[in-house]
Write a protein that holds these residues in place. Structure first.
Motif, PDB file in Angstrom:
ATOM      1  N   LEU A 171       0.838  -1.196   0.000  1.00  0.00           N
ATOM      2  CA  LEU A 171       0.000   0.000   0.000  1.00  0.00           C
ATOM      3  C   LEU A 171       0.878   1.252   0.000  1.00  0.00           C
ATOM      4  O   LEU A 171       2.081   1.187   0.285  1.00  0.00           O
ATOM      5  N   ASP A 172       0.272   2.406  -0.280  1.00  0.00           N
ATOM      6  CA  ASP A 172       1.079   3.618  -0.466  1.00  0.00           C
ATOM      7  C   ASP A 172       1.647   4.173   0.834  1.00  0.00           C
ATOM      8  O   ASP A 172       2.504   5.074   0.812  1.00  0.00           O
ATOM      9  N   ASP A 173       1.187   3.661   1.991  1.00  0.00           N
ATOM     10  CA  ASP A 173       1.747   4.111   3.266  1.00  0.00           C
ATOM     11  C   ASP A 173       2.709   3.095   3.869  1.00  0.00           C
ATOM     12  O   ASP A 173       3.109   3.218   5.025  1.00  0.00           O
ATOM     13  N   ALA A 174       3.098   2.092   3.099  1.00  0.00           N
ATOM     14  CA  ALA A 174       3.992   1.044   3.593  1.00  0.00           C
ATOM     15  C   ALA A 174       5.436   1.518   3.591  1.00  0.00           C
ATOM     16  O   ALA A 174       5.815   2.450   2.866  1.00  0.00           O
ATOM     17  N   ASP A 175       6.260   0.850   4.389  1.00  0.00           N
ATOM     18  CA  ASP A 175       7.716   1.009   4.320  1.00  0.00           C
ATOM     19  C   ASP A 175       8.174   0.282   3.057  1.00  0.00           C
ATOM     20  O   ASP A 175       8.291  -0.946   3.035  1.00  0.00           O
ATOM     21  N   LYS A 222       5.040   4.783  -7.242  1.00  0.00           N
ATOM     22  CA  LYS A 222       6.285   4.319  -6.634  1.00  0.00           C
ATOM     23  C   LYS A 222       6.889   3.144  -7.394  1.00  0.00           C
ATOM     24  O   LYS A 222       7.796   2.479  -6.901  1.00  0.00           O
ATOM     25  N   ASP A 269      -5.953   1.060  -3.146  1.00  0.00           N
ATOM     26  CA  ASP A 269      -6.192  -0.178  -2.403  1.00  0.00           C
ATOM     27  C   ASP A 269      -7.163  -1.104  -3.125  1.00  0.00           C
ATOM     28  O   ASP A 269      -6.928  -2.312  -3.210  1.00  0.00           O
ATOM     29  N   GLY A 320       1.466  -2.282   4.904  1.00  0.00           N
ATOM     30  CA  GLY A 320       0.955  -0.925   5.023  1.00  0.00           C
ATOM     31  C   GLY A 320       1.016  -0.473   6.457  1.00  0.00           C
ATOM     32  O   GLY A 320       1.417  -1.231   7.358  1.00  0.00           O
ATOM     33  N   ALA A 321       0.587   0.764   6.731  1.00  0.00           N
ATOM     34  CA  ALA A 321       0.675   1.342   8.075  1.00  0.00           C
ATOM     35  C   ALA A 321      -0.678   1.479   8.760  1.00  0.00           C
ATOM     36  O   ALA A 321      -0.767   1.391   9.986  1.00  0.00           O
ATOM     37  N   ASP A 322      -1.737   1.700   7.993  1.00  0.00           N
ATOM     38  CA  ASP A 322      -3.057   1.962   8.568  1.00  0.00           C
ATOM     39  C   ASP A 322      -3.769   0.636   8.842  1.00  0.00           C
ATOM     40  O   ASP A 322      -4.098  -0.101   7.903  1.00  0.00           O
ATOM     41  N   ARG A 370      -7.065   0.063   6.830  1.00  0.00           N
ATOM     42  CA  ARG A 370      -6.849  -0.231   5.420  1.00  0.00           C
ATOM     43  C   ARG A 370      -6.310  -1.652   5.239  1.00  0.00           C
ATOM     44  O   ARG A 370      -6.718  -2.374   4.321  1.00  0.00           O
ATOM     45  N   ASN A 416       2.222  -7.424   7.006  1.00  0.00           N
ATOM     46  CA  ASN A 416       3.486  -6.817   7.435  1.00  0.00           C
ATOM     47  C   ASN A 416       4.499  -7.857   7.909  1.00  0.00           C
ATOM     48  O   ASN A 416       5.185  -7.678   8.920  1.00  0.00           O
TER      49      ASN A 416
END
Length: 486
Positions: free
Chosen positions: A269-273, A305, A404, A424-426, A429, A445
């Motif tokens: 996802l776009d908020d992932a490391d 990305k 997503d 992802g981080a959220d 989501r 993760n």
């Protein structure tokens, strides 16, 4: 006593170790291409004898009803195999070509240890369940549900994780009270045959309860599917062969368990490391040279990305070169055979024909053995054959997504549904993606779902039923309803 076969291994039929009626066939080390020994080559007559022994043991002994005895035998087998860990590790690496580090987990020690879980289930499972009273047509009755062993199991297994898959079948089947005929893969016969040697010489399993057949004739497994004396066929392998197993079993209406192919998606996802996610995707696809049905082979990243993710993944794969599986630190060993190497290389050529770009890899290392360099393919979309078909090699396809829901749609746009991963981080989501992807297992993760108590299996053309856990144990049971006057 030593476990290594001096010339060849034997079949285990009706409690006896015996040679194969077809002589022997060669066992080849895929990392060296050298013959390292021979295995017993069974014929149809040997398979017939094994099925007859399993049928007799189920019908004429107390095996299916003595839960405590079954648990004791399974623990005996676990302990005896653990005592032979060093020998089995050496043989497994030589025969399978798997890196040594995997034998401390799913290639050996993990599945052997898991036998204890199934022994515990045999003792603790609720074999009878009281339903209380009811009055059908005004007549008081007491009812109960009994769970009983389903009968004779024909287990047909592949070569990629032989110990894990062999024990994921025979462990719960034996714990449930079934008797078993195990037909091992021709490429990895010793992993099964040496277990048969331990069973015969170091445990109290009654004759015929577990029979182990090796042979280079793939049609031997089909005999388990068609024989009316077999009650269940449990098969792990390709989807194409799974269809054939199901068709062969249809005339006798036997129960069929199928664990089949996969083309699993690793969703970022776009908020992932991004660095951590792409490095993990690279590590996963080269583990055991990509020879795992649940390995994630489609890396799906945010479109904005894509270039960065491609660079990170390319660099990670370049540092994970195919190498000697006996060397500490090796993650990517050889593929199992020259035939499998040819198959993998044919898909790499296809990637170029379909318009893809080889970001890294695509060649053979200059050394003996059936090695393929870890390969990253870009420039394709999810409709390409390379993105849709199971390759079973260290080949990763990177694909872009536009949010997503698009990532979920790409993951689901596949005939398979075996496994998957999302980074992802959220948490909300992540949970929405897990809910949206139609697949049997998902890692979040880096979460690891593999364990004896976790059911494994797939959606769609990835199979029917579940292996491992209570759900896998119950695949080998039948349900009987009993009523008596209250």
């Amino acid at each position: 006593m030593p476990l290594r076969p001096t010339t060849s291994s034997d079949l285990l039929i009706d409690g006896e170790l015996r040679p194969g009626s077809g002589g022997t066939f060669d066992v080849i080390n895929p990392a060296t291409e050298q013959v390292i020994g021979q295995a017993a080559n069974a014929t149809a007559d040997d398979m017939d004898a094994a099925i007859a022994a399993a049928r007799k043991a189920f019908d004429n002994t107390n095996w299916s009803r003595d839960h405590a005895f079954r648990a004791r035998c399974l623990r005996q087998l676990r302990d005896a195999l653990l005592a032979h860990t060093d020998e089995l590790r050496e043989l497994t690496v030589a025969e399978v070509g798997c890196p040594v580090f995997l034998t401390h987990g799913p290639q050996l020690v993990g599945p052997v240890t898991d036998l204890g879980y199934f022994a515990d289930l045999a003792e603790t499972y609720e074999w009878r369940r009281d339903l209380g009273e009811a009055k059908p047509m005004g007549i008081p009755n007491r009812r109960e549900i009994r769970s009983e062993a389903a009968g004779v199991v024909g287990a047909i297994t592949p070569w990629n994780f032989p110990h894990q898959i062999n024990f994921a079948k025979i462990g719960p089947a034996l714990a449930a009270g079934c008797t078993v005929v195990l037909k091992a893969a021709p490429d990895t016969p010793w992993c099964a045959a040496l277990v048969g040697k331990v069973i015969a010489e170091e445990t109290d399993f009654p004759a015929g309860v577990i029979n182990i057949v090796t042979g280079d004739d793939h049609s031997l497994g089909a005999l388990l599917s068609t024989d009316p004396r077999v009650d269940i066929v449990s098969f792990t392998g390709s989807t194409a062969t799974g269809r054939a197993v199901m068709a062969d079993a249809a005339p006798t209406l036997k129960k069929v368990f199928l664990e089949l192919g996969g083309k699993s998606a690793f969703l970022v996802l776009d908020d992932a490391d991004l660095n951590a996610a792409c490095a993990m995707a690279a590590f996963s696809v080269v583990t055991h040279a990509g020879q795992g049905c649940a390995i994630t082979t489609r890396l799906v990243v945010p479109r904005e990305k894509l270039a960065e993710a491609t660079e990170i993944t390319r660099n990670a794969l370049a540092g994970l070169r195919a190498d000697d599986p006996t060397k500490p630190g090796t993650v990517c060993g050889p593929v199992i055979s020259a035939r499998q190497r040819d198959r993998v290389e044919s898909y790499i050529r296809l990637a170029l024909e379909e318009g893809g770009t080889l970001e890294t890899g695509g060649d053979r290392p200059e050394r003996p053995g059936y090695f393929v360099s870890p390969t990253l393919v870009s420039g394709l979309d999810n409709s390409s054959r390379v993105a849709r078909e199971e390759i079973f090699g260290p080949v990763l396809v990177i694909l872009p997504h536009d949010g997503d829901q698009d990532a979920i749609d790409i993951a689901n746009d596949s005939p398979y549904g075996l496994s998957g991963a999302v980074w992802g981080a959220d948490p909300d989501r992540l949970d929405a993606v897990v809910d949206g992807v139609r697949t049997g297992t998902m890692g979040v993760n880096g979460g690891i779902w593999y364990s004896a108590d976790v059911p494994f299996g797939g959606y769609k053309q990835s199979g029917i039923g579940r292996e491992m856990g209570v759900a896998g144990f119950e695949e080998y049971l039948e349900t009987k309803a009993v009523a008596r006057p209250a």
